[in-house]
Design a protein around this motif. Structure first.
Motif, PDB file in Angstrom:
ATOM      1  N   LEU A   5      24.672  91.803  15.212  1.00 38.59           N
ATOM      2  CA  LEU A   5      23.845  92.581  16.137  1.00 38.59           C
ATOM      3  C   LEU A   5      22.768  93.341  15.360  1.00 38.59           C
ATOM      4  CD1 LEU A   5      23.548  93.560  19.132  1.00 38.59           C
ATOM      5  CD2 LEU A   5      24.939  95.541  18.468  1.00 38.59           C
ATOM      6  N   PRO A   6      21.492  93.113  15.665  1.00 40.73           N
ATOM      7  CA  PRO A   6      20.434  93.853  14.965  1.00 40.73           C
ATOM      8  C   PRO A   6      20.349  95.291  15.465  1.00 40.73           C
ATOM      9  CG  PRO A   6      19.482  92.496  16.683  1.00 40.73           C
ATOM     10  CD  PRO A   6      20.950  92.162  16.658  1.00 40.73           C
ATOM     11  N   ASP A   7      19.950  96.187  14.580  1.00 37.91           N
ATOM     12  CA  ASP A   7      19.701  97.572  14.989  1.00 37.91           C
ATOM     13  C   ASP A   7      18.451  97.617  15.853  1.00 37.91           C
ATOM     14  OD1 ASP A   7      21.857  98.527  13.519  1.00 37.91           O
ATOM     15  OD2 ASP A   7      20.634  98.832  11.724  1.00 37.91           O
ATOM     16  N   LEU A   8      18.424  98.565  16.786  1.00 40.30           N
ATOM     17  CA  LEU A   8      17.194  98.783  17.539  1.00 40.30           C
ATOM     18  C   LEU A   8      16.171  99.487  16.646  1.00 40.30           C
ATOM     19  CD1 LEU A   8      18.364 100.022  21.065  1.00 40.30           C
ATOM     20  CD2 LEU A   8      17.829  97.714  20.323  1.00 40.30           C
ATOM     21  N   PRO A   9      14.883  99.240  16.859  1.00 37.62           N
ATOM     22  CA  PRO A   9      13.861  99.912  16.053  1.00 37.62           C
ATOM     23  C   PRO A   9      13.537 101.315  16.559  1.00 37.62           C
ATOM     24  CG  PRO A   9      12.835  98.308  17.509  1.00 37.62           C
ATOM     25  CD  PRO A   9      14.319  98.170  17.707  1.00 37.62           C
ATOM     26  N   GLU A  25      21.847 101.613  25.816  1.00 39.20           N
ATOM     27  CA  GLU A  25      23.064 101.568  24.994  1.00 39.20           C
ATOM     28  C   GLU A  25      23.997 100.445  25.458  1.00 39.20           C
ATOM     29  OE1 GLU A  25      26.701 104.469  23.463  1.00 39.20           O
ATOM     30  OE2 GLU A  25      25.290 105.191  24.971  1.00 39.20           O
ATOM     31  N   ILE A  26      24.227 100.353  26.767  1.00 40.27           N
ATOM     32  CA  ILE A  26      25.097  99.310  27.300  1.00 40.27           C
ATOM     33  C   ILE A  26      24.489  97.930  27.056  1.00 40.27           C
ATOM     34  CG2 ILE A  26      26.079  98.339  29.411  1.00 40.27           C
ATOM     35  CD1 ILE A  26      26.240 101.211  30.504  1.00 40.27           C
ATOM     36  N   HIS A  27      23.204  97.818  27.290  1.00 38.96           N
ATOM     37  CA  HIS A  27      22.497  96.545  27.137  1.00 38.96           C
ATOM     38  C   HIS A  27      22.615  96.046  25.698  1.00 38.96           C
ATOM     39  CE1 HIS A  27      18.651  94.267  28.658  1.00 38.96           C
ATOM     40  NE2 HIS A  27      19.581  93.448  28.225  1.00 38.96           N
ATOM     41  N   HIS A  28      22.420  96.943  24.751  1.00 40.01           N
ATOM     42  CA  HIS A  28      22.449  96.577  23.339  1.00 40.01           C
ATOM     43  C   HIS A  28      23.866  96.347  22.821  1.00 40.01           C
ATOM     44  CE1 HIS A  28      22.092  97.814  18.919  1.00 40.01           C
ATOM     45  NE2 HIS A  28      21.405  96.694  18.997  1.00 40.01           N
ATOM     46  N   THR A  29      24.739  97.319  23.009  1.00 38.41           N
ATOM     47  CA  THR A  29      26.067  97.260  22.381  1.00 38.41           C
ATOM     48  C   THR A  29      27.064  96.391  23.133  1.00 38.41           C
ATOM     49  OG1 THR A  29      26.886  99.247  23.527  1.00 38.41           O
ATOM     50  CG2 THR A  29      25.744  99.583  21.432  1.00 38.41           C
ATOM     51  N   LYS A  30      26.849  96.199  24.422  1.00 38.44           N
ATOM     52  CA  LYS A  30      27.790  95.396  25.221  1.00 38.44           C
ATOM     53  C   LYS A  30      27.223  94.002  25.500  1.00 38.44           C
ATOM     54  CE  LYS A  30      30.571  98.933  25.494  1.00 38.44           C
ATOM     55  NZ  LYS A  30      31.804  98.992  24.654  1.00 38.44           N
ATOM     56  N   HIS A  31      26.100  93.937  26.205  1.00 39.24           N
ATOM     57  CA  HIS A  31      25.569  92.638  26.617  1.00 39.24           C
ATOM     58  C   HIS A  31      25.080  91.814  25.424  1.00 39.24           C
ATOM     59  CE1 HIS A  31      25.843  93.305  30.954  1.00 39.24           C
ATOM     60  NE2 HIS A  31      25.494  94.547  30.711  1.00 39.24           N
ATOM     61  N   HIS A  32      24.173  92.396  24.627  1.00 34.01           N
ATOM     62  CA  HIS A  32      23.656  91.640  23.491  1.00 34.01           C
ATOM     63  C   HIS A  32      24.777  91.286  22.521  1.00 34.01           C
ATOM     64  CE1 HIS A  32      20.319  91.273  20.168  1.00 34.01           C
ATOM     65  NE2 HIS A  32      21.054  90.183  20.289  1.00 34.01           N
ATOM     66  N   ASN A  33      25.632  92.233  22.257  1.00 36.21           N
ATOM     67  CA  ASN A  33      26.720  91.984  21.314  1.00 36.21           C
ATOM     68  C   ASN A  33      27.654  90.883  21.808  1.00 36.21           C
ATOM     69  OD1 ASN A  33      27.838  92.759  18.744  1.00 36.21           O
ATOM     70  ND2 ASN A  33      29.570  93.626  19.863  1.00 36.21           N
ATOM     71  N   ASN A  76      16.657  86.007  22.792  1.00 39.75           N
ATOM     72  CA  ASN A  76      15.858  86.734  23.786  1.00 39.75           C
ATOM     73  C   ASN A  76      15.969  88.234  23.613  1.00 39.75           C
ATOM     74  OD1 ASN A  76      15.276  84.219  24.802  1.00 39.75           O
ATOM     75  ND2 ASN A  76      16.462  84.451  26.690  1.00 39.75           N
ATOM     76  N   HIS A  77      17.182  88.721  23.424  1.00 42.63           N
ATOM     77  CA  HIS A  77      17.352  90.169  23.308  1.00 42.63           C
ATOM     78  C   HIS A  77      16.787  90.714  22.001  1.00 42.63           C
ATOM     79  CE1 HIS A  77      20.051  89.559  26.737  1.00 42.63           C
ATOM     80  NE2 HIS A  77      19.797  90.837  27.008  1.00 42.63           N
ATOM     81  N   SER A  78      16.966  89.977  20.913  1.00 46.66           N
ATOM     82  CA  SER A  78      16.383  90.415  19.635  1.00 46.66           C
ATOM     83  C   SER A  78      14.871  90.532  19.767  1.00 46.66           C
ATOM     84  CB  SER A  78      16.735  89.412  18.525  1.00 46.66           C
ATOM     85  OG  SER A  78      18.132  89.345  18.331  1.00 46.66           O
ATOM     86  N   PHE A  79      14.271  89.589  20.466  1.00 48.04           N
ATOM     87  CA  PHE A  79      12.829  89.594  20.721  1.00 48.04           C
ATOM     88  C   PHE A  79      12.452  90.767  21.630  1.00 48.04           C
ATOM     89  CE2 PHE A  79       9.172  88.341  23.295  1.00 48.04           C
ATOM     90  CZ  PHE A  79       8.273  87.861  22.354  1.00 48.04           C
ATOM     91  N   PHE A  80      13.208  90.956  22.694  1.00 45.08           N
ATOM     92  CA  PHE A  80      12.937  91.989  23.695  1.00 45.08           C
ATOM     93  C   PHE A  80      12.878  93.378  23.073  1.00 45.08           C
ATOM     94  CE2 PHE A  80      14.817  94.416  27.509  1.00 45.08           C
ATOM     95  CZ  PHE A  80      13.615  94.497  28.177  1.00 45.08           C
ATOM     96  N   TRP A  81      13.846  93.701  22.231  1.00 39.24           N
ATOM     97  CA  TRP A  81      13.851  95.035  21.614  1.00 39.24           C
ATOM     98  C   TRP A  81      12.567  95.269  20.811  1.00 39.24           C
ATOM     99  CZ3 TRP A  81      17.297  96.024  24.745  1.00 39.24           C
ATOM    100  CH2 TRP A  81      18.572  95.472  24.767  1.00 39.24           C
ATOM    101  N   ASP A  82      12.076  94.232  20.150  1.00 36.45           N
ATOM    102  CA  ASP A  82      10.938  94.390  19.249  1.00 36.45           C
ATOM    103  C   ASP A  82       9.596  94.522  19.965  1.00 36.45           C
ATOM    104  OD1 ASP A  82      12.402  94.443  16.952  1.00 36.45           O
ATOM    105  OD2 ASP A  82      12.038  92.355  16.399  1.00 36.45           O
ATOM    106  N   VAL A  83       9.510  94.083  21.215  1.00 30.03           N
ATOM    107  CA  VAL A  83       8.221  94.181  21.911  1.00 30.03           C
ATOM    108  C   VAL A  83       8.148  95.431  22.784  1.00 30.03           C
ATOM    109  CG1 VAL A  83       7.748  91.707  21.832  1.00 30.03           C
ATOM    110  CG2 VAL A  83       8.965  92.657  23.820  1.00 30.03           C
TER     111      VAL A  83
END
Length: 202
Positions: A5-9, A25-33, A76-83
């Motif tokens: 799981l990548p860290d959020l920027p 938090e839920i989106h990153h730590t639960k869904h993406h993970n 998709n999620h890794s990309f989403f966080w970065d934009v």
């Protein structure tokens, strides 16, 4: 090689103007993970274990559903966080802005077309702004965790902007009002990153 799981920027509350901290938090730590965990399980002890996500996306149409869906979810999620960014940037500038105006007529017209793509995506999916193989900007949407990098996508290209329109991305604040979420989301687009992706794709 297992994916992680990548860290959020930014902090979970950095996008509060548009997306609440609890959703992030839920989106990153639960869904993406979960996508990462399921992807790692699906490719363990197979030839895919040593391949990059991009290699998997390029042949997604031939992959087992668990790899296509969870690999797409991770990419998709890794990309989403970065934009996205907590620093409001308003609108694109420079070459990207010029291309948007030339292609869609105006920035507002592009946003309207993009919002329509996301709002009319039946069920869960994504809205995308991509650079096609011909170098031209295009707007599309994909179902589930598909993306324009996939060989099976209706509209293929290099994503430079993407929006998650799954309900888990917005339901805590916006409930069933997907268009309201999409409209608010423009306030947290990281146009510097989008311009960087645009330049690389061109």
């Amino acid at each position: 090689m297992a994916f992680t799981l990548p860290d959020l920027p930014y902090d979970y509350d950095a996008l509060e103007v548009s997306i609440d901290a609890r959703t992030m938090e839920i989106h990153h730590t639960k869904h993406h993970n979960a996508y990462i965990t399921n992807l790692n399980n699906a490719i363990a002890d197979t030839a895919l274990a040593d391949q990059s996500l991009e290699d998997m996306m390029a042949k997604a149409g031939t992959l087992p559903p668990a790899v296509r869906n969870n690999g797409g979810g991770h990419w998709n999620h890794s990309f989403f966080w970065d934009v996205m960014s907590g620093d409001s940037m308003g609108a694109p500038k420079g070459a990207l802005a010029d291309d948007i105006n030339a292609t869609f007529g105006s920035f507002d017209a592009m946003k309207e077309q993009f919002n329509t793509a996301g709002a009319t995506r039946f069920g869960s999916g994504w809205a995308w702004l991509t650079v096609g193989a011909d170098g031209k900007l295009q707007i599309s949407s994909t179902p589930n965790q598909d993306n324009p990098l996939m060989d099976c996508a209706d509209v293929q290209g290099t994503p430079i902007l993407g929006l998650d329109v799954w309900e888990h991305a917005y339901y805590l604040r916006y409930q069933n009002l997907r268009p309201a979420y999409m409209q608010a989301w423009w306030d947290v687009v990281n146009w510097d990153k989008v311009s960087e992706l645009y330049s690389a794709a061109k």
